[in-house]
Design an enzyme around this catalytic site. Structure first.
Site, PDB file in Angstrom:
ATOM      1  N   VAL A 443       0.797  -1.410  -0.060  1.00 52.34           N
ATOM      2  CA  VAL A 443       0.019  -0.044   0.014  1.00 52.34           C
ATOM      3  C   VAL A 443       0.699   1.212  -0.067  1.00 52.34           C
ATOM      4  CG1 VAL A 443      -1.896  -1.179   1.210  1.00 52.34           C
ATOM      5  CG2 VAL A 443      -0.197   0.087   2.404  1.00 52.34           C
ATOM      6  N   SER A 761     -14.670 -10.883  15.588  1.00 57.02           N
ATOM      7  CA  SER A 761     -15.401 -10.066  14.767  1.00 57.02           C
ATOM      8  C   SER A 761     -16.770 -11.078  13.975  1.00 57.02           C
ATOM      9  CB  SER A 761     -14.664  -9.502  13.429  1.00 57.02           C
ATOM     10  OG  SER A 761     -14.263 -10.394  12.668  1.00 57.02           O
ATOM     11  N   LYS A 804     -13.150  -4.762   4.866  1.00 52.39           N
ATOM     12  CA  LYS A 804     -14.433  -5.531   4.650  1.00 52.39           C
ATOM     13  C   LYS A 804     -15.535  -4.925   4.095  1.00 52.39           C
ATOM     14  CE  LYS A 804     -13.689  -7.378   9.612  1.00 52.39           C
ATOM     15  NZ  LYS A 804     -13.895  -7.428  10.849  1.00 52.39           N
TER      16      LYS A 804
END
Length: 855
Positions: A443, A761, A804
């Site tokens: 990134v 999660s 997500k």
């Protein structure tokens, strides 16, 4: 012969039984033909057990006996021309010893060179020997047959000579006759006597060429060993050369091999002479290689010593010549270092330290290893940029342009960097937290450091900390060690040439813990603004100012970073890129870069937006752009190959050409419409980005037990347990009959068992799946969820929201359920990336059930 028999009685008895014996006790030739040996007929002979020697047929050896009983046996056999059986002990502590023997090196030409006769330890006392007289006949004798203390194959020997030595000991000269094997022991007192059978050596055919070559090879390598081993008399090579008998050559060499006794016994037990020769040749080769290696090591050591002495004298002569000619000398070298030190802008402490080490150098012999260490130390002090700083450029608009040019998107990150530079401009020092860029691979974390250096007009240095497990890599080695050097921090400062570079600490989360200290603890001093003003390097042995250095760390995970180290850094989260951002990055950065690296121009190949999007969605699965760049590189190389070969090719790349170059597409995972109770879609975060995950549950008859599969971690198992316990405690709120928990077990499964899954999660996903199975009701289509649950039924926030959401959008999800506390994460995402998604923010599990289960 028994002790009470006379020689005449024994002679007549021997002739009557057709025993062979020798008419004279004079020395006989080394090799005799014992034609009267009958190999198929048993015979009774006396036995002698020896240690540390294996007698072979035809070989002559001396044995010295000190015990009277052994001397009596030798005399009895010698004067009556009887043969005796020689057996080898396996262990030195055997209880069947008759004599403790000393086997000496025997010259095959004469017997007059026995100058040294070793004395032996005493054996068991006479009272223990008398115990043998009381041994019952066969029940005691059979114990001898069962013992493992001796080998049962030996050599029948004739006593050639019996010598009474000046010290009272008796030495006999034995010559092996034939191999034998014990059938049974028939007598214990006064000597061991056994029934034996002779073993015949199976000789190969006379025309066996391989056997003849093998004999020549044994003789050749034996002579080489004698020549290379200074401990063996050179006359032995003439003895080997003059041996004509092939069997005697094999046995003689096997006896003299420098190998373990058990290996010699193995050689003796071979019935086939050719096999014995092969094994003997193998052991000879091993011995020869050992001697060659030993001689080579001795030569190298002697050569190194000679070479060092030679170099020392040459250096002394060169030094004298240089001084005579007025040329370079060590004294002038020291003076040059002293002059350089006067030009350094360092502290008084550094100057004093340099002068002390320079004085040591002057007193040290240049040939000593310490001279090199001292010289390296002084060179380091002179090369370090003491108080040397580059001029900063605090033009923030210029810095913003450079960041926008080098990196697309990541606006929050670039905004924080500009804030950091603004404080630096106003305050003038760097007593602010160290920046740590945290995010998935590819990134742009590392390249941001280069952009910051370019914006400030500072030098850029980078060290990779991945796999580092030695504290000395950070702090350096002490000068007391040979090959000592400074740590990587000071080496990088020296390389930069200034004391205020932009210093990137790459992969700080991958430092290990080794036996040489903890490098994470050493980094605490480097990154602490209160301590790094006097950073202590073990090699430099004094403090060095690192307070002007801009340290930037990068990490893929925060869980493996030392807590104290993490506390010293400001974590800047760098999330993955959206498809739209990746398209822009490809157009502005990746494609021009690959065209330049492969020698092409922009007109040589054209990639449209649709084609780039196809590559992103079908050939990459990552948050960054590293795999994307690799695939673009493949397409550019396709064009470069055709241009180089003067072939026609399609410049404007279409979909079919992408599949031809990159192979079959790996289409992204889409939402699968499964209208089955118990199947719920969740959202997960991985190191390469976000993904959708299915949670399945089913009921089966049982007693209310919970089980979970799918390669899940402990935290995920705990979430499943909490979900199940909460449902059992609030079953009436969800309309579940209490008896259901007594009649059914619940099983939860997370597909793709080859991938490890963990984290809290999936809590609300598993709870929704269990309730759906109990109620036998389906889940609303195109719905996904993520969130942690508690025993009170609260929904807690989770991380990785942006990744997500990107995964949900790729999978064609329409609605997402999140914790209310995650709403701030949604607000940070550009609205254009949220188009087509509907969010439901909840705080309790009841809300999740109402939104997800079809009534």
């Amino acid at each position: 012969m028994l002790l009470h028999e006379t020689e005449s009685e024994y002679d007549s008895k021997s002739k009557k039984n057709n025993y062979s014996y020798y008419e004279s006790s004079d020395f006989k030739p080394l090799i005799e033909k014992y034609n009267r040996i009958k190999y198929s007929v048993t015979e009774y002979i006396y036995l002698l057990t020896v240690k540390n020697v294996v007698l072979f047929p035809d070989v002559v050896i001396p044995i010295t006996a000190v015990k009277q009983k052994s001397i009596n046996l030798f005399k009895s056999a010698y004067y009556t021309y009887k043969k005796i059986g020689i057996l080898t002990k396996k262990y030195f502590n055997t209880t069947f010893s008759i004599a403790k023997l000393n086997i000496q090196t025997f010259n095959i030409y004469s017997f007059n060179k026995f100058n040294k006769i070793n004395k032996f330890n005493k054996i068991n006392k006479f009272n223990k020997i008398n115990k043998f007289n009381k041994i019952n006949k066969f029940n005691k004798i059979n114990k001898f047959n069962k013992t493992n203390n001796i080998y049962y194959i030996g050599t029948v020997a004739k006593i050639l000579k019996l010598l009474i030595m000046p010290d009272g000991n008796t030495t006999v000269i034995l010559q092996g006759i034939s191999r034998f094997k014990i059938i049974k022991l028939i007598q214990v007192y006064p000597y061991f006597k056994a029934e034996i059978i002779y073993l015949k050596d199976e000789k190969p055919q006379k025309k066996d060429k391989e056997y003849l070559i093998l004999i020549d090879s044994i003789k050749e390598i034996a002579i080489k060993i004698i020549q290379d081993n200074y401990k063996i008399p050179s006359e032995s090579s003439f003895a080997i050369s003059n041996i004509e008998s092939k069997s005697f050559l094999i046995n003689f060499v096997a006896y003299n091999l420098n190998i373990e006794i058990k290996n010699k016994q193995i050689l003796l037990e071979y019935d086939f002479l050719k096999q014995r020769a092969i094994e003997t040749f193998r052991f000879l080769n091993i011995e020869y290689e050992k001697i060659k290696l030993k001689n080579d090591i001795q030569y190298r050591v002697r050569y190194d010593i000679d070479q060092q002495q030679k170099e020392y004298f040459l250096n002394q002569q060169i030094k004298a010549l240089q001084e005579e000619l007025g040329d370079f000398s060590y004294e002038k070298e020291v003076e040059v270092l002293r002059i350089k030190s006067y030009k350094k802008n360092w502290s008084k402490e550094a100057q004093n330290q340099f002068d002390r080490e320079l004085s040591k150098l002057k007193r040290t012999n240049p040939q000593m290893p310490e001279y090199t260490i001292l010289r390296n130390y002084l060179d380091l002090m002179l090369d370090l940029p003491w108080k040397k700083y580059s001029q900063d450029n605090y033009d923030l608009y210029r810095a913003q342009k450079i960041l926008d040019k080098d990196h697309f998107g990541i606006d929050k990150v670039k905004e924080r960097i500009i804030e950091y530079l603004s404080v630096l401009k106003l305050k003038g020092d760097l007593r602010s937290p160290i920046l740590c860029f945290y995010g998935p691979p590819g990134v742009g974390k590392t390249s941001l450091g280069r952009s910051i250096a370019s914006a400030l007009n500072r030098k850029y240095v980078r060290i990779s900390l991945g796999g580092l497990n030695d504290e000395a890599e950070i702090r350096g080695h002490r000068k007391t060690y040979i090959g000592a050097m400074p740590g990587r921090v000071l080496q990088s400062i020296k390389k930069a040439g200034t004391s205020n570079p932009v210093f990137v600490l790459d992969e700080i989360d991958k430092m290990g813990l080794g036996s040489q200290g903890n490098p994470s603890s050493a980094m605490l001093e480097v990154l602490d603004p209160e301590q790094n003003k006097e950073f202590y390097d073990n090699f430099l042995e004094m403090g060095y100012d690192l307070s002007k250095v801009i340290f930037i760390a990068t990490a893929n995970s925060l869980y493996t970073i030392n807590i104290a180290l993490l506390d010293r850094m400001e974590i800047i989260d760098m999330n993955g890129y959206t498809v739209e951002e990746k398209i822009e990055i490809s157009k502005k950065h990746l494609i021009p870069k690959q065209l330049k690296e492969n020698g092409l121009k922009s007109k040589d190949i054209i990639l449209g937006v649709k084609q780039i999007e196809k590559i992103i969605e079908s050939y990459t699965r990552e948050s960054g752009v590293r795999s994307l760049e690799k695939n673009i590189s493949k397409i550019v190389r396709y064009a470069a190959k055709n241009i180089a070969m003067n072939k026609k090719y399609l410049k404007r790349i279409n979909m079919s050409k992408i599949e031809e170059v990159l192979g079959p597409p790996n289409d992204p995972e889409k939402y699968e419409l499964i209208q089955v109770p118990g199947v719920v879609t969740g959202l997960a975060w991985t190191i390469v980005g976000g993904e959708i995950i299915y949670i399945e549950s089913t009921l089966l008859k049982g007693r209310g037990n919970l089980s979970i599969t799918g390669n899940v971690g402990e935290v995920m198992k705990e979430s499943a347990t909490i979900a199940f316990k909460y449902i059992k405690a609030h079953n009436y709120e969800f309309g579940i009959d209490e008896k259901m928990f007594e009649l059914y077990n619940i099983h939860i499964h997370a597909p793709e068992g080859g991938i490890h899954k963990d984290g809290p999660s999936a809590g609300i996903t598993m709870l929704t799946s269990i309730i759906s199975s109990f109620l036998k009701k389906k889940i609303r289509p195109y719905l996904a969820m993520t969130g942690e649950i508690t025993l009170r039924g609260k929904v807690l926030p989770v991380g990785g929201i942006k990744e997500k959401i990107l995964a949900a959008k790729r999978a064609n999800i329409k609605e997402i359920i999140l914790s209310k506390a995650n709403k701030k994460d949604i607000d940070d995402i550009k609205k254009v990336y949220l188009k087509g998604l509907k969010f439901h923010f909840v705080s309790k599990m009841n809300e999740v059930i109402d939104l997800s289960i079809i009534k």
